[in-house]
Design an enzyme around this catalytic site. Sequence first.
Site, PDB file in Angstrom:
ATOM      1  N   GLU A 198       0.879  -1.497   0.114  1.00  0.00           N
ATOM      2  CA  GLU A 198      -0.091  -0.019   0.027  1.00  0.00           C
ATOM      3  C   GLU A 198       0.807   1.066   0.030  1.00  0.00           C
ATOM      4  OE1 GLU A 198      -2.608  -0.578   3.363  1.00  0.00           O
ATOM      5  OE2 GLU A 198      -3.604  -2.030   2.603  1.00  0.00           O
ATOM      6  N   HIS A 233       2.250   1.177   3.456  1.00  0.00           N
ATOM      7  CA  HIS A 233       2.659  -0.084   4.046  1.00  0.00           C
ATOM      8  C   HIS A 233       3.313  -1.008   3.216  1.00  0.00           C
ATOM      9  CE1 HIS A 233       0.259   1.516   7.576  1.00  0.00           C
ATOM     10  NE2 HIS A 233      -0.537   1.785   6.621  1.00  0.00           N
ATOM     11  N   THR A 292       2.598  -4.915  -9.948  1.00  0.00           N
ATOM     12  CA  THR A 292       2.717  -5.340 -11.111  1.00  0.00           C
ATOM     13  C   THR A 292       1.791  -5.865 -11.977  1.00  0.00           C
ATOM     14  OG1 THR A 292       5.214  -5.838 -10.382  1.00  0.00           O
ATOM     15  CG2 THR A 292       4.591  -6.847 -12.394  1.00  0.00           C
ATOM     16  N   LEU A 311       4.481 -15.215  -1.381  1.00  0.00           N
ATOM     17  CA  LEU A 311       5.753 -14.498  -1.629  1.00  0.00           C
ATOM     18  C   LEU A 311       7.011 -15.454  -1.721  1.00  0.00           C
ATOM     19  CD1 LEU A 311       5.338 -11.256   0.501  1.00  0.00           C
ATOM     20  CD2 LEU A 311       5.205 -11.314  -1.999  1.00  0.00           C
ATOM     21  N   ARG A 338      37.110  -4.883 -27.905  1.00  0.00           N
ATOM     22  CA  ARG A 338      37.405  -3.552 -27.770  1.00  0.00           C
ATOM     23  C   ARG A 338      39.166  -3.426 -27.341  1.00  0.00           C
ATOM     24  NH1 ARG A 338      36.102   2.025 -28.006  1.00  0.00           N
ATOM     25  NH2 ARG A 338      36.818   3.251 -26.154  1.00  0.00           N
ATOM     26  N   GLN A 396      44.972  -7.476 -16.808  1.00  0.00           N
ATOM     27  CA  GLN A 396      44.861  -8.290 -15.762  1.00  0.00           C
ATOM     28  C   GLN A 396      43.745  -7.733 -14.593  1.00  0.00           C
ATOM     29  OE1 GLN A 396      48.394  -8.505 -13.507  1.00  0.00           O
ATOM     30  NE2 GLN A 396      49.499  -9.664 -15.125  1.00  0.00           N
ATOM     31  N   GLU A 453       9.321  -8.124  -3.234  1.00  0.00           N
ATOM     32  CA  GLU A 453       9.440  -9.386  -2.756  1.00  0.00           C
ATOM     33  C   GLU A 453      10.164  -9.483  -1.559  1.00  0.00           C
ATOM     34  OE1 GLU A 453       7.611 -11.838  -3.784  1.00  0.00           O
ATOM     35  OE2 GLU A 453       7.200 -11.058  -5.935  1.00  0.00           O
ATOM     36  N   THR A 474      12.530  -6.617   0.610  1.00  0.00           N
ATOM     37  CA  THR A 474      14.123  -5.686   0.470  1.00  0.00           C
ATOM     38  C   THR A 474      15.143  -6.718   1.047  1.00  0.00           C
ATOM     39  OG1 THR A 474      13.895  -4.583   2.423  1.00  0.00           O
ATOM     40  CG2 THR A 474      12.794  -3.648   0.660  1.00  0.00           C
TER      41      THR A 474
HETATM   42  C1  LIG Z   1       8.603  -2.102  -9.774  1.00  0.00           C
HETATM   43  C2  LIG Z   1       8.066  -2.746  -8.575  1.00  0.00           C
HETATM   44  C3  LIG Z   1       7.127  -3.642  -8.660  1.00  0.00           C
HETATM   45  C4  LIG Z   1       6.270  -3.955  -7.650  1.00  0.00           C
HETATM   46  N1  LIG Z   1       5.335  -5.045  -7.572  1.00  0.00           N
HETATM   47  C5  LIG Z   1       4.439  -5.372  -6.545  1.00  0.00           C
HETATM   48  C6  LIG Z   1       3.441  -6.351  -6.661  1.00  0.00           C
HETATM   49  O1  LIG Z   1       2.918  -6.743  -7.686  1.00  0.00           O
HETATM   50  N2  LIG Z   1       2.638  -6.504  -5.419  1.00  0.00           N
HETATM   51  C7  LIG Z   1       2.954  -5.777  -4.194  1.00  0.00           C
HETATM   52  O2  LIG Z   1       2.207  -6.078  -3.348  1.00  0.00           O
HETATM   53  N3  LIG Z   1       4.025  -4.952  -4.295  1.00  0.00           N
HETATM   54  C8  LIG Z   1       5.071  -4.724  -5.263  1.00  0.00           C
HETATM   55  N4  LIG Z   1       6.008  -3.961  -4.931  1.00  0.00           N
HETATM   56  C9  LIG Z   1       6.119  -3.263  -3.847  1.00  0.00           C
HETATM   57  C10 LIG Z   1       7.395  -3.722  -3.134  1.00  0.00           C
HETATM   58  O3  LIG Z   1       7.186  -5.222  -2.734  1.00  0.00           O
HETATM   59  C11 LIG Z   1       7.524  -2.873  -1.817  1.00  0.00           C
HETATM   60  O4  LIG Z   1       8.253  -2.005  -2.550  1.00  0.00           O
HETATM   61  C12 LIG Z   1       8.609  -3.399  -1.058  1.00  0.00           C
HETATM   62  O5  LIG Z   1       7.983  -4.567  -0.133  1.00  0.00           O
HETATM   63  C13 LIG Z   1       9.026  -2.372  -0.051  1.00  0.00           C
HETATM   64  O6  LIG Z   1       8.338  -1.568   0.528  1.00  0.00           O
HETATM   65  P1  LIG Z   1       8.266   0.100   0.499  1.00  0.00           P
HETATM   66  O7  LIG Z   1       8.705   0.379  -1.084  1.00  0.00           O
HETATM   67  O8  LIG Z   1       7.170   0.710   0.943  1.00  0.00           O
HETATM   68  O9  LIG Z   1       9.752   0.456   1.375  1.00  0.00           O
HETATM   69  P2  LIG Z   1       9.468   0.543   2.954  1.00  0.00           P
HETATM   70  O10 LIG Z   1       8.970  -0.664   3.547  1.00  0.00           O
HETATM   71  O11 LIG Z   1       9.206   2.125   3.179  1.00  0.00           O
HETATM   72  O12 LIG Z   1      11.349   0.430   3.165  1.00  0.00           O
HETATM   73  C14 LIG Z   1      12.011   1.543   2.993  1.00  0.00           C
HETATM   74  C15 LIG Z   1      13.592   1.182   3.285  1.00  0.00           C
HETATM   75  O13 LIG Z   1      13.507   0.661   4.881  1.00  0.00           O
HETATM   76  C16 LIG Z   1      13.878  -0.395   5.066  1.00  0.00           C
HETATM   77  N5  LIG Z   1      13.319  -0.888   6.148  1.00  0.00           N
HETATM   78  C17 LIG Z   1      11.752  -1.205   6.272  1.00  0.00           C
HETATM   79  N6  LIG Z   1      11.577  -1.567   7.394  1.00  0.00           N
HETATM   80  C18 LIG Z   1      12.889  -1.956   8.068  1.00  0.00           C
HETATM   81  C19 LIG Z   1      13.243  -2.662   9.301  1.00  0.00           C
HETATM   82  N7  LIG Z   1      12.465  -3.054  10.086  1.00  0.00           N
HETATM   83  N8  LIG Z   1      14.627  -2.865   9.550  1.00  0.00           N
HETATM   84  C20 LIG Z   1      15.566  -2.303   8.680  1.00  0.00           C
HETATM   85  N9  LIG Z   1      15.079  -1.568   7.494  1.00  0.00           N
HETATM   86  C21 LIG Z   1      13.735  -1.526   7.192  1.00  0.00           C
HETATM   87  C22 LIG Z   1      13.705  -1.173   3.707  1.00  0.00           C
HETATM   88  O14 LIG Z   1      14.561  -2.432   3.629  1.00  0.00           O
HETATM   89  C23 LIG Z   1      14.021  -0.327   2.780  1.00  0.00           C
HETATM   90  O15 LIG Z   1      15.494  -0.264   2.572  1.00  0.00           O
HETATM   91  C24 LIG Z   1       6.644  -3.505  -6.344  1.00  0.00           C
HETATM   92  C25 LIG Z   1       7.712  -2.516  -6.242  1.00  0.00           C
HETATM   93  C26 LIG Z   1       8.509  -2.311  -7.442  1.00  0.00           C
HETATM   94  C27 LIG Z   1       9.542  -1.265  -7.135  1.00  0.00           C
END
Ligand SMILES: Cc1cc2nc3c(=O)[nH]c(=O)nc-3n(C[C@H](O)[C@H](O)[C@H](O)COP(=O)(O)OP(=O)(O)OC[C@H]3O[C@@H](n4cnc5c(N)ncnc54)[C@H](O)[C@@H]3O)c2cc1C
Length: 386
Positions: free
Chosen positions: A135, A138, A166, A241, A270, A281, A365, A367
């Site tokens: 979301e 979230h 996606t 997942l 190249r 090397q 899937e 981070t």
């Molecule tokens: C191109 C793309 C396609 C996607 N497709 C899908 C999909 O099909 N379905 C779907 O449901 N989602 C999808 N996602 C979403 C993806 O799963 C989320 O982006 C991911 O789970 C991370 O959530 P966020 O981006 O909100 O980051 P956040 O949760 O805000 O995290 C931001 C940073 O904080 C770190 N962080 C968060 N919590 C902690 C913690 N407790 N300790 C340490 N570090 C922390 C994270 O590792 C990250 O580095 C997609 C994302 C992208 C970019």
Amino acid sequence: MTPVDLLDLDSLLDDEERQIRSVVRRLVDDRVRPHVADWYERGQVPARELAREFGRLGLLGMHLTGYGCAGSTAVAYGLACLELEAGDSGVRSLVSVQGSLAMYAIWRYGSEEQKQRWLPAMATGEAIGCFGLTEPDHGSDPASMATRARRDGDDWLLHGGKMWITNAPVADVAVIWARAEEGVRGFAVPLDTPGVSVREIRRKMSLRASLTGEIALDDVRLPADALLPGAAGLKAPLSCLTEARHGIVWGALGAARDCLETTLAYAGTRTQFGRPLAGFQLTQAKLADMAVEWQKGFLLALHLGRLADAGRLRPEQVSVGKLNNVREALAIARQCRTILGANGVSGEYPIMRHANNLESVLTYEGTSEIHQLVIGQRLTGLSAFA
Ligand SMILES: Cc1cc2nc3c(=O)[nH]c(=O)nc-3n(C[C@H](O)[C@H](O)[C@H](O)COP(=O)(O)OP(=O)(O)OC[C@H]3O[C@@H](n4cnc5c(N)ncnc54)[C@H](O)[C@@H]3O)c2cc1C
């Protein structure tokens, strides 16, 4: 065997696995490679057309059984992901989200009617699915999801929104995860249901040959039979997942292999200072280190695939694979970029596209940090995040 396969890891595969791998490689050579740089540049991809072609080859929901699915092994599915991602991570994402997330959720948790309604059409690529867990507020912490499901007579009302989904702009059905009174539940939501709107997310600098969208759910009324009856609690989406992450463990190696093969060819022709780049090397040290990491990544993927086929793959083991193989694939792509010099940033070569794509693969899937925490929890018995 490719030049990257120093250890003859090919010999660890059986004939059927090698055959599936060759078929997918040919498909990628014919249908993806000639066009993907253009799709990437334009931020468009003929997703429906590709889905039908992948469906014809049995790649959608490939590792599932029944309902028109191919029922292949996890290793064969992994090899298909590797070959698809050697074309482009976005193209592999189309297949992963369809098969491992949307179809798997319905296959594992759906009613017989839901399976009959959706799976055969999704297996052929006639219907496209997506998976809505993330979301706007979230991501890593889906337990805090704000999307709500409440009963209204026999119906359900869904309200909230999903982000970064996606396939959403082209999908027919979304598996939506929402919090109900009794906990997290999953729903199969046809995207033409009144109250659902999808907006494509543009200006991505990564995974541009993949369609990503935001799904708004405004008091969406669903019949009782939209609920996936078997999915109760967050462990249901998390199990999906785990399926998809296994494909990524393999897929990332495909992007890395394409970078390595491109770089080997480039460095061999190249010349600077009167000799090929490959003769320096420092270049050879880079190539050797990258090839070693690739071999290790392949052994890891194969081990996890064999565990999956034996029904013994645990989520934290998939975390080991996703953390390592995506991190190393990205490192390989960046290192290859240096060997191509200025040409490394050009869209005439696939390297920068793969590197940019892998930034998304590193994040979605779970981070890298979340996978470190999963592994840390397993090692210490202490949860640092939940
Ligand atoms: C191109 C793309 C396609 C996607 N497709 C899908 C999909 O099909 N379905 C779907 O449901 N989602 C999808 N996602 C979403 C993806 O799963 C989320 O982006 C991911 O789970 C991370 O959530 P966020 O981006 O909100 O980051 P956040 O949760 O805000 O995290 C931001 C940073 O904080 C770190 N962080 C968060 N919590 C902690 C913690 N407790 N300790 C340490 N570090 C922390 C994270 O590792 C990250 O580095 C997609 C994302 C992208 C970019």
